[in-house]
Write a protein that holds these residues in place. Structure first.
Motif, PDB file in Angstrom:
ATOM      1  N   PHE A   1       6.484  -5.921 -11.190  1.00  0.00           N
ATOM      2  CA  PHE A   1       5.344  -5.179 -11.363  1.00  0.00           C
ATOM      3  C   PHE A   1       5.543  -4.332 -10.174  1.00  0.00           C
ATOM      4  CE2 PHE A   1       4.436  -8.989  -8.785  1.00  0.00           C
ATOM      5  CZ  PHE A   1       3.994  -8.397  -7.662  1.00  0.00           C
ATOM      6  N   ILE A   2       4.914  -3.291 -10.227  1.00  0.00           N
ATOM      7  CA  ILE A   2       4.781  -2.073  -9.148  1.00  0.00           C
ATOM      8  C   ILE A   2       3.838  -2.575  -8.056  1.00  0.00           C
ATOM      9  CG2 ILE A   2       4.191   0.297  -8.634  1.00  0.00           C
ATOM     10  CD1 ILE A   2       6.876  -0.086 -10.288  1.00  0.00           C
ATOM     11  N   THR A   3       4.321  -2.157  -6.858  1.00  0.00           N
ATOM     12  CA  THR A   3       3.525  -2.102  -5.683  1.00  0.00           C
ATOM     13  C   THR A   3       3.939  -0.900  -4.741  1.00  0.00           C
ATOM     14  OG1 THR A   3       2.601  -3.477  -3.858  1.00  0.00           O
ATOM     15  CG2 THR A   3       4.838  -3.609  -4.001  1.00  0.00           C
ATOM     16  N   LEU A   4       2.960  -0.446  -4.134  1.00  0.00           N
ATOM     17  CA  LEU A   4       3.196   0.624  -3.125  1.00  0.00           C
ATOM     18  C   LEU A   4       2.759   0.163  -1.729  1.00  0.00           C
ATOM     19  CD1 LEU A   4       1.223   3.323  -5.399  1.00  0.00           C
ATOM     20  CD2 LEU A   4       3.601   2.886  -5.372  1.00  0.00           C
ATOM     21  N   ASP A   5       3.629   0.944  -0.930  1.00  0.00           N
ATOM     22  CA  ASP A   5       3.257   0.755   0.512  1.00  0.00           C
ATOM     23  C   ASP A   5       2.357   1.692   0.976  1.00  0.00           C
ATOM     24  OD1 ASP A   5       4.770   3.109   1.074  1.00  0.00           O
ATOM     25  OD2 ASP A   5       6.642   1.963   1.937  1.00  0.00           O
ATOM     26  N   ARG A   6       2.228   1.702   2.556  1.00  0.00           N
ATOM     27  CA  ARG A   6       0.913   2.581   2.914  1.00  0.00           C
ATOM     28  C   ARG A   6       1.451   4.085   2.935  1.00  0.00           C
ATOM     29  NH1 ARG A   6      -0.309  -0.554   8.507  1.00  0.00           N
ATOM     30  NH2 ARG A   6      -1.564  -2.294   7.432  1.00  0.00           N
ATOM     31  N   THR A   7       2.657   4.452   2.511  1.00  0.00           N
ATOM     32  CA  THR A   7       3.269   5.722   2.411  1.00  0.00           C
ATOM     33  C   THR A   7       3.398   6.206   0.937  1.00  0.00           C
ATOM     34  OG1 THR A   7       5.374   5.380   2.505  1.00  0.00           O
ATOM     35  CG2 THR A   7       4.595   5.315   4.655  1.00  0.00           C
ATOM     36  N   GLY A   8       3.232   5.165   0.204  1.00  0.00           N
ATOM     37  CA  GLY A   8       3.090   5.507  -1.266  1.00  0.00           C
ATOM     38  C   GLY A   8       4.702   5.190  -1.895  1.00  0.00           C
TER      39      GLY A   8
ATOM     40  N   TYR B   1      -1.486  -6.396  -4.128  1.00  0.00           N
ATOM     41  CA  TYR B   1      -2.048  -6.669  -2.959  1.00  0.00           C
ATOM     42  C   TYR B   1      -1.330  -7.507  -1.995  1.00  0.00           C
ATOM     43  CZ  TYR B   1      -5.378  -7.279   0.492  1.00  0.00           C
ATOM     44  OH  TYR B   1      -6.286  -7.415   1.794  1.00  0.00           O
ATOM     45  N   SER B   2      -0.992  -8.733  -2.630  1.00  0.00           N
ATOM     46  CA  SER B   2      -0.049  -9.701  -1.894  1.00  0.00           C
ATOM     47  C   SER B   2       1.182  -9.251  -1.467  1.00  0.00           C
ATOM     48  CB  SER B   2      -0.157 -11.088  -2.789  1.00  0.00           C
ATOM     49  OG  SER B   2      -1.372 -11.618  -2.732  1.00  0.00           O
ATOM     50  N   ALA B   3       1.594  -8.630  -2.474  1.00  0.00           N
ATOM     51  CA  ALA B   3       2.973  -8.082  -2.198  1.00  0.00           C
ATOM     52  C   ALA B   3       3.015  -6.892  -1.026  1.00  0.00           C
ATOM     53  CB  ALA B   3       3.891  -7.480  -3.327  1.00  0.00           C
ATOM     54  N   ALA B   4       2.165  -6.156  -1.078  1.00  0.00           N
ATOM     55  CA  ALA B   4       1.952  -4.939  -0.087  1.00  0.00           C
ATOM     56  C   ALA B   4       1.949  -5.613   1.424  1.00  0.00           C
ATOM     57  CB  ALA B   4       1.119  -3.977  -0.629  1.00  0.00           C
ATOM     58  N   HIS B   5       1.174  -6.654   1.545  1.00  0.00           N
ATOM     59  CA  HIS B   5       0.661  -7.110   2.554  1.00  0.00           C
ATOM     60  C   HIS B   5       1.640  -8.492   3.079  1.00  0.00           C
ATOM     61  CE1 HIS B   5      -2.941  -5.136   1.774  1.00  0.00           C
ATOM     62  NE2 HIS B   5      -3.203  -4.984   2.733  1.00  0.00           N
ATOM     63  N   THR B   6       2.747  -8.773   2.427  1.00  0.00           N
ATOM     64  CA  THR B   6       3.600  -9.733   2.828  1.00  0.00           C
ATOM     65  C   THR B   6       5.074  -9.176   2.634  1.00  0.00           C
ATOM     66  OG1 THR B   6       2.306 -11.336   1.397  1.00  0.00           O
ATOM     67  CG2 THR B   6       4.452 -12.002   1.929  1.00  0.00           C
ATOM     68  N   GLY B   7       5.767  -9.588   3.717  1.00  0.00           N
ATOM     69  CA  GLY B   7       7.366  -9.373   3.793  1.00  0.00           C
ATOM     70  C   GLY B   7       8.112  -9.681   2.923  1.00  0.00           C
ATOM     71  N   THR B   8       9.354  -9.246   2.515  1.00  0.00           N
ATOM     72  CA  THR B   8      10.174  -9.600   1.496  1.00  0.00           C
ATOM     73  C   THR B   8      10.676 -10.825   1.832  1.00  0.00           C
ATOM     74  OG1 THR B   8      12.246  -9.260   0.306  1.00  0.00           O
ATOM     75  CG2 THR B   8      11.939  -8.601   2.424  1.00  0.00           C
TER      76      THR B   8
ATOM     77  N   VAL C   1       3.653   9.000 -12.258  1.00  0.00           N
ATOM     78  CA  VAL C   1       2.454   8.353 -11.817  1.00  0.00           C
ATOM     79  C   VAL C   1       2.773   6.875 -11.925  1.00  0.00           C
ATOM     80  CG1 VAL C   1      -0.029   7.908 -12.411  1.00  0.00           C
ATOM     81  CG2 VAL C   1       0.744  10.177 -12.551  1.00  0.00           C
ATOM     82  N   LEU C   2       2.466   6.392 -10.698  1.00  0.00           N
ATOM     83  CA  LEU C   2       2.562   4.576 -10.761  1.00  0.00           C
ATOM     84  C   LEU C   2       1.376   3.685 -10.248  1.00  0.00           C
ATOM     85  CD1 LEU C   2       6.307   4.497  -9.544  1.00  0.00           C
ATOM     86  CD2 LEU C   2       5.626   3.892 -11.719  1.00  0.00           C
ATOM     87  N   ARG C   3       0.877   2.926 -11.205  1.00  0.00           N
ATOM     88  CA  ARG C   3      -0.257   2.175 -10.803  1.00  0.00           C
ATOM     89  C   ARG C   3       0.230   0.928 -10.295  1.00  0.00           C
ATOM     90  NH1 ARG C   3      -4.460   1.943 -15.473  1.00  0.00           N
ATOM     91  NH2 ARG C   3      -5.445   0.834 -13.877  1.00  0.00           N
ATOM     92  N   PRO C   4      -0.394   0.460  -9.248  1.00  0.00           N
ATOM     93  CA  PRO C   4      -0.014  -0.874  -8.744  1.00  0.00           C
ATOM     94  C   PRO C   4      -0.376  -2.095  -9.793  1.00  0.00           C
ATOM     95  CG  PRO C   4      -1.114   0.415  -6.868  1.00  0.00           C
ATOM     96  CD  PRO C   4      -1.141   1.154  -8.222  1.00  0.00           C
ATOM     97  N   ASP C   5       0.418  -2.815  -9.847  1.00  0.00           N
ATOM     98  CA  ASP C   5       0.305  -4.194 -10.850  1.00  0.00           C
ATOM     99  C   ASP C   5       0.930  -3.809 -12.198  1.00  0.00           C
ATOM    100  OD1 ASP C   5      -0.599  -6.300  -9.035  1.00  0.00           O
ATOM    101  OD2 ASP C   5      -2.636  -5.042  -8.969  1.00  0.00           O
ATOM    102  N   THR C   6       1.303  -2.455 -12.594  1.00  0.00           N
ATOM    103  CA  THR C   6       1.935  -2.148 -13.777  1.00  0.00           C
ATOM    104  C   THR C   6       3.148  -2.910 -13.948  1.00  0.00           C
ATOM    105  OG1 THR C   6       0.728  -0.131 -13.773  1.00  0.00           O
ATOM    106  CG2 THR C   6       2.607  -0.557 -15.287  1.00  0.00           C
ATOM    107  N   TRP C   7       3.435  -3.753 -15.040  1.00  0.00           N
ATOM    108  CA  TRP C   7       4.747  -4.289 -15.296  1.00  0.00           C
ATOM    109  C   TRP C   7       5.597  -3.155 -15.763  1.00  0.00           C
ATOM    110  CZ3 TRP C   7       6.654  -8.957 -13.827  1.00  0.00           C
ATOM    111  CH2 TRP C   7       5.841  -9.915 -13.216  1.00  0.00           C
TER     112      TRP C   7
END
Length: 236
Positions: free
Chosen positions: A148-155, A94-101, A185-191
């Protein structure tokens, strides 16, 4: 809150800090290099509690041992309870998806080990070499990178590690976009431990337009969350 209660609270807070510093609990709050300061703070609090009790016991007989401090002082119990009862998870997708690199140009690129074995790299190390060194040291090398995995708004999937300057409050992500043989299938926060190769393909972080390199995925396998989920490579 009387003096005895204050002393007990100081001792409890100090003991809690010592417990956090002698286990991996402190890594949920501060970077690994600050462990000595956490231990020192715990020792100072316990010493202060002991000194306070000693001084109170040696006070003159007419001293009021039951003098009460303002009730607001009970708020000091909150950080103690938080440390004892609440172990916050490490910042994740969640934090990664809402924060820029937060990738920045390194001062240099140390030589990498040679050999045919897969080369293990931190997320920030790969990203820095891929963006600012055009992948010169990464070409024709099999790479292993964990994050860990994060997804942006487009997946679109990214492999991420959060880096610290000091503590979890200032954590920022470094991201690698994934292409190639990505699990369906990728779930956010999966390492995941990703095996792959460098690709010159790049993109822009949708949050801050920062540069994000791609990694050509060959295989991916789930792995447990590392004992230190944060990465300090990018700010060293």
């Amino acid at each position: 809150m009387n003096r005895l209660a204050q002393t007990a609270l100081l001792f409890l807070l100090g003991a809690t800090l010592l417990h956090a510093g002698t286990t991996d609990l402190y890594l949920r709050y501060v970077k690994e290099g600050l462990r000595p300061l956490v231990l020192l703070a715990g020792a100072v609090l316990i010493t202060t509690a002991a000194a306070t009790l000693w001084y109170d016991r040696r006070s003159a007989p007419g001293h009021d041992h039951h003098h009460r401090e303002p009730r607001v002082s009970w708020l000091l119990t909150l950080p103690v309870l938080a440390l004892i009862l609440v172990a916050p998870p490490a910042l994740g997708s969640y934090s990664a998806a809402h924060t820029g690199t937060a990738l920045t140009k390194p001062f240099g690129f140390p030589a990498l080990p040679t050999g045919d074995a897969p080369l293990r790299l931190a997320v920030a190390d790969y990203a820095g070499r891929a963006i600012y060194d055009d992948g010169r040291s990464l070409r024709d090398r099999e790479l292993k990178i964990t994050g860990f995995i994060t997804l942006d708004r487009t997946g679109t999937p990214y492999l991420v590690r959060m880096g610290l300057n000091c503590c979890a409050a200032d954590a920022q992500p470094v991201k690698i976009a994934l292409t190639g043989d990505i699990p369906p299938v990728l779930r956010p926060d999966t390492w995941l431990e990703i095996t792959g190769r460098y690709t010159p393909r790049r993109t822009k972080d949708p949050v801050n337009n920062g540069p994000v390199p791609y990694l050509q995925v060959t295989t991916a396998r789930p792995v447990p969350t590392p004992h230190d989920p944060y990465d300090e490579t990018w700010n060293t």
